[in-house]
Write an enzyme that holds these catalytic residues in place. Structure first.
Site, mmCIF file in Angstrom:
data_model
loop_
_atom_site.group_PDB
_atom_site.id
_atom_site.type_symbol
_atom_site.label_atom_id
_atom_site.label_comp_id
_atom_site.label_asym_id
_atom_site.label_seq_id
_atom_site.Cartn_x
_atom_site.Cartn_y
_atom_site.Cartn_z
ATOM 1 N N SER A 31 -8.804 -73.121 -4.644
ATOM 2 C CA SER A 31 -10.043 -72.756 -5.329
ATOM 3 C C SER A 31 -11.248 -73.383 -4.649
ATOM 4 C CB SER A 31 -9.987 -73.215 -6.788
ATOM 5 O OG SER A 31 -11.253 -73.080 -7.407
ATOM 6 N N CYS A 32 -12.351 -72.618 -4.578
ATOM 7 C CA CYS A 32 -13.605 -73.171 -4.070
ATOM 8 C C CYS A 32 -14.148 -74.241 -5.004
ATOM 9 C CB CYS A 32 -14.644 -72.066 -3.887
ATOM 10 S SG CYS A 32 -15.118 -71.247 -5.427
ATOM 11 N N SER A 33 -13.582 -74.345 -6.206
ATOM 12 C CA SER A 33 -14.046 -75.327 -7.187
ATOM 13 C C SER A 33 -13.218 -76.601 -7.181
ATOM 14 C CB SER A 33 -14.021 -74.713 -8.591
ATOM 15 O OG SER A 33 -14.888 -73.618 -8.678
#
Length: 482
Positions: free
Chosen positions: A251-253
């Site tokens: 995830s980019c998060s």
């Protein structure tokens, strides 16, 4: 009509795809709210049903080699269920609001045909999210997946079509760019559609903005989290590792850096190591860097892989340290940590890693920690989000007022919280706007309203014209009326 048909004169298979989508959408835009919500629910059930969910998750991992099946099942389920919760009972057909005080009536209108560009890291959940949001607005949608994610997207759309058959919805409402997907075909689709929503590489996002079609794209991830001296070390470690290990940090998060206040460091590092995180020494850090960036670019050898696999691959590069790497792998580490103090191209660990590798920075106090995060985002990740583990409520406000971020995530597993969760108020989404900091034209979590045109009716109301004194009185009192 939702959108005038462009007179491009385009021909060929992609133009035909778009023409079929337009025909289906013109039928769909006559549907009632109840019918639209049934289509939305049908698309959601296509991915949430447990057997189909598992099949999609297994296919995604087999085809992309990224992430792990169990977490993709959780992601497919929770992100879709949360989105359906957000949309349930939300008006998106006809009049959606009336304000008697302003005399404004808002009417929801479709945008037309949506081009949905999706990444290999989430080849099931992200297309599903975009499809459902597009359908909520009475749009047709054509998915342009990454080449590695094509088979998963094709299976998802096959499942959606089967559900559409049950409710009498046109299959052409949801279509897929034919394989092999390439830059040329994706660009053509972007040009012919009415709206582009792009998630994935920055190259795809820039192409979307340059397509000449209205577009929403998201900025680069590179989340940093601050742990201050007031944080509960055990809770912070639990949250950080839950986030950083989810789906092998695709995830980019997911956190890429921890900035730890010195007073918090002993307790936090002990808690992280007790939970399976391993701090590498300087020699191991050099070997890992050569594995991760062999030619200056992040290698597929580590993207979405487990910490154990990464350690095993590092062992193959390190003749002297091979035994240590293999012993580390045998312990099945959850996360590999490296100490860092620099930021920028000469310090690649300061950037996004898309793997369970976590960079740890030291800071003498909270102000220095915030300054370190700002340095990191000056290199990569501006506009996205920052994490904070602290009991001082004012510090979250300070970060929100000063850092170039669109979200401040407080005392939560960052990767699970940023895109909405059942225990926070953010909308469920897999596409997070990063504002102008991240070269985006929006800063909220992408949701169904981004897939709508809104027509406003304005009726006359009682006049509300101010006097000059109302507007300029305070100014005149302080500076005079000249």
């Amino acid at each position: 009509m939702a959108h005038p048909t462009p007179s491009t004169g385009a021909t060929g298979p992609i133009a035909e795809l778009v023409a079929r989508a337009r025909a289906a959408q013109r039928t769909y835009e006559t549907w009632t709210q109840e019918q639209v919500d049934m289509a939305v629910t049908a698309a959601g059930w296509a991915i949430i049903e447990p057997g189909r969910n598992r099949e999609l998750a297994e296919l995604a991992v087999a085809d992309t080699g990224v992430g792990n099946v169990d977490d993709k099942i959780r992601k497919n389920h929770r992100k879709t269920l949360g989105l359906l919760r957000d949309l349930k009972g939300t008006p998106s057909v006809g009049v959606i609001s009336e304000d008697t005080a302003t005399g404004i009536v808002e009417i929801a209108r479709p945008v037309g045909v949506v081009c949905a560009v999706t990444p290999s890291t989430n080849p099931g959940a992200t297309p599903a999210n975009k499809i459902i949001n597009a359908l909520k607005g009475r749009n047709a949608v054509i998915v342009a997946p990454s080449p590695k994610g094509w088979t998963t997207a094709a299976k998802l759309i096959e499942f959606i079509h089967a559900q559409f058959d049950r409710i009498g919805a046109p299959r052409d409402l949801v279509q897929l760019l034919p394989s092999p997907v390439n830059k040329q075909s994706t660009t053509e689709l972007m040009t012919l559609c009415d709206l582009v929503v792009a998630t994935g590489s920055q190259a795809n996002v820039r192409a979307a903005y340059a397509s000449g079609t209205p577009a929403f794209g998201v900025g680069a991830g590179n989340v940093a989290s601050i742990v201050d001296e007031t944080a509960d070390a055990s809770l912070a470690a639990d949250r950080i590792l839950r986030s950083k290990t989810f789906d092998n940090a695709t995830s980019c998060s997911a956190e890429n850096s921890l900035v730890v206040v010195d007073a918090a460091r002993p307790g936090l590092m002990a808690a992280l190591e007790a939970r399976g995180a391993v701090m590498l020494d300087a020699s191991q850090k050099r070997v890992l860097q050569s594995l991760m960036w062999p030619e200056g670019r992040l290698s597929a050898a580590v993207i979405g892989q487990s910490a154990r696999v990464i350690a095993e691959r590092a062992a193959a590069l390190d003749a002297e340290g091979r035994t240590g790497w293999l012993a580390m792998a045998e312990r099945d580490p959850r996360v590999l940590m490296v100490a860092e103090d620099g930021v920028g191209h000469d310090h690649p660990f300061s950037g996004e890693k898309l793997s369970p590798v976590l960079t740890v920075y030291a800071a003498p106090d909270f102000d220095a920690a915030a300054a370190t995060v700002e340095r990191i985002y000056g290199y990569e990740g501006a506009g996205h989000s920052v994490g904070l583990h602290s009991t001082v409520a004012e510090r979250a406000l300070r970060l929100g007022l000063t850092l170039p971020v669109s979200r401040v995530i407080v005392d939560q597993p960052h990767a699970l919280a940023t895109g909405g969760n059942f225990d926070n108020g953010l909308p469920f989404s897999l596409s997070m706007g990063c504002g102008t900091w991240g070269k985006n034209n929006f800063s909220e979590n992408m949701n169904y309203r981004h897939y709508l045109n809104i027509t406003r009716i304005s009726r006359p109301i009682a006049e509300r014209m101010p006097t000059e004194e109302d507007i300029f009185g305070a100014y005149f009192a302080q500076h005079g009326a000249t």
